[in-house]
Design a protein around this motif. Structure first.
Motif, PDB file in Angstrom:
ATOM      1  N   SER A   2       0.833  -1.196   0.000  1.00  0.00           N
ATOM      2  CA  SER A   2       0.000   0.000   0.000  1.00  0.00           C
ATOM      3  C   SER A   2       0.871   1.251   0.000  1.00  0.00           C
ATOM      4  CB  SER A   2      -0.918   0.005   1.222  1.00  0.00           C
ATOM      5  OG  SER A   2      -0.180   0.260   2.395  1.00  0.00           O
ATOM      6  N   ARG A   3       0.267   2.368  -0.365  1.00  0.00           N
ATOM      7  CA  ARG A   3       0.988   3.638  -0.374  1.00  0.00           C
ATOM      8  C   ARG A   3       1.392   4.060   1.038  1.00  0.00           C
ATOM      9  NH1 ARG A   3       1.247   6.487  -4.824  1.00  0.00           N
ATOM     10  NH2 ARG A   3       1.236   8.490  -3.767  1.00  0.00           N
ATOM     11  N   LYS A   4       0.571   3.719   2.022  1.00  0.00           N
ATOM     12  CA  LYS A   4       0.907   4.073   3.401  1.00  0.00           C
ATOM     13  C   LYS A   4       2.160   3.339   3.859  1.00  0.00           C
ATOM     14  CE  LYS A   4      -3.685   5.206   5.062  1.00  0.00           C
ATOM     15  NZ  LYS A   4      -4.749   4.865   6.032  1.00  0.00           N
ATOM     16  N   ALA A  54      14.380   2.551   2.106  1.00  0.00           N
ATOM     17  CA  ALA A  54      13.883   3.698   1.345  1.00  0.00           C
ATOM     18  C   ALA A  54      13.669   3.333  -0.127  1.00  0.00           C
ATOM     19  CB  ALA A  54      14.839   4.876   1.475  1.00  0.00           C
ATOM     20  N   VAL A  55      14.564   2.548  -0.694  1.00  0.00           N
ATOM     21  CA  VAL A  55      14.406   2.131  -2.094  1.00  0.00           C
ATOM     22  C   VAL A  55      13.183   1.234  -2.249  1.00  0.00           C
ATOM     23  CG1 VAL A  55      15.450   0.727  -3.929  1.00  0.00           C
ATOM     24  CG2 VAL A  55      16.816   2.447  -2.734  1.00  0.00           C
ATOM     25  N   ARG A  62       6.053   4.017  -6.555  1.00  0.00           N
ATOM     26  CA  ARG A  62       6.024   4.116  -8.017  1.00  0.00           C
ATOM     27  C   ARG A  62       5.167   3.023  -8.640  1.00  0.00           C
ATOM     28  NH1 ARG A  62      10.027   7.374 -11.033  1.00  0.00           N
ATOM     29  NH2 ARG A  62       9.333   5.866 -12.533  1.00  0.00           N
ATOM     30  N   ALA A  63       5.049   1.878  -7.975  1.00  0.00           N
ATOM     31  CA  ALA A  63       4.276   0.761  -8.519  1.00  0.00           C
ATOM     32  C   ALA A  63       2.779   0.970  -8.334  1.00  0.00           C
ATOM     33  CB  ALA A  63       4.690  -0.544  -7.858  1.00  0.00           C
ATOM     34  N   ASN A  64       2.383   1.789  -7.366  1.00  0.00           N
ATOM     35  CA  ASN A  64       0.972   2.033  -7.078  1.00  0.00           C
ATOM     36  C   ASN A  64       0.620   3.494  -7.340  1.00  0.00           C
ATOM     37  OD1 ASN A  64       0.449  -0.568  -6.136  1.00  0.00           O
ATOM     38  ND2 ASN A  64       1.218  -0.059  -4.110  1.00  0.00           N
ATOM     39  N   PRO A  65       0.292   3.831  -8.590  1.00  0.00           N
ATOM     40  CA  PRO A  65      -0.077   5.223  -8.864  1.00  0.00           C
ATOM     41  C   PRO A  65      -1.373   5.573  -8.141  1.00  0.00           C
ATOM     42  CG  PRO A  65      -0.524   3.844 -10.762  1.00  0.00           C
ATOM     43  CD  PRO A  65       0.183   2.986  -9.754  1.00  0.00           C
TER      44      PRO A  65
END
Length: 74
Positions: A2-4, A54-55, A62-65
């Motif tokens: 997830s983005r979170k 961090a990477v 980047r994988a979850n727009p």
């Protein structure tokens, strides 16, 4: 991911880099050489770990727009 979670990993990585670099600059003189060797290894390993986290977080972002919200047209 997830983005979170991805954002959390980036924040943790940035904090770790800041914290360990700060520790490296704050080590006082007067300790035996072994003290500096051990702490230098700790700092290096933790900075590498922070960069890896961090990477992973950056790739997760980047994988979850950002998708449109529920109910948006389109």
């Amino acid at each position: 991911m997830s983005r979170k979670i991805a954002g959390f990993l980036i924040i943790v990585g940035a904090f770790m880099i800041f914290e360990w670099v700060n520790l490296g600059f704050n080590l006082a003189d007067g300790h035996p050489t072994s003290f500096y060797v051990v702490h230098g290894i700790l700092i290096a390993v933790n900075i590498v770990l922070a960069v890896v986290l961090a990477v992973i977080g950056w790739r997760g972002l980047r994988a979850n727009p950002v998708r449109g919200r529920k109910g948006d047209a389109g």
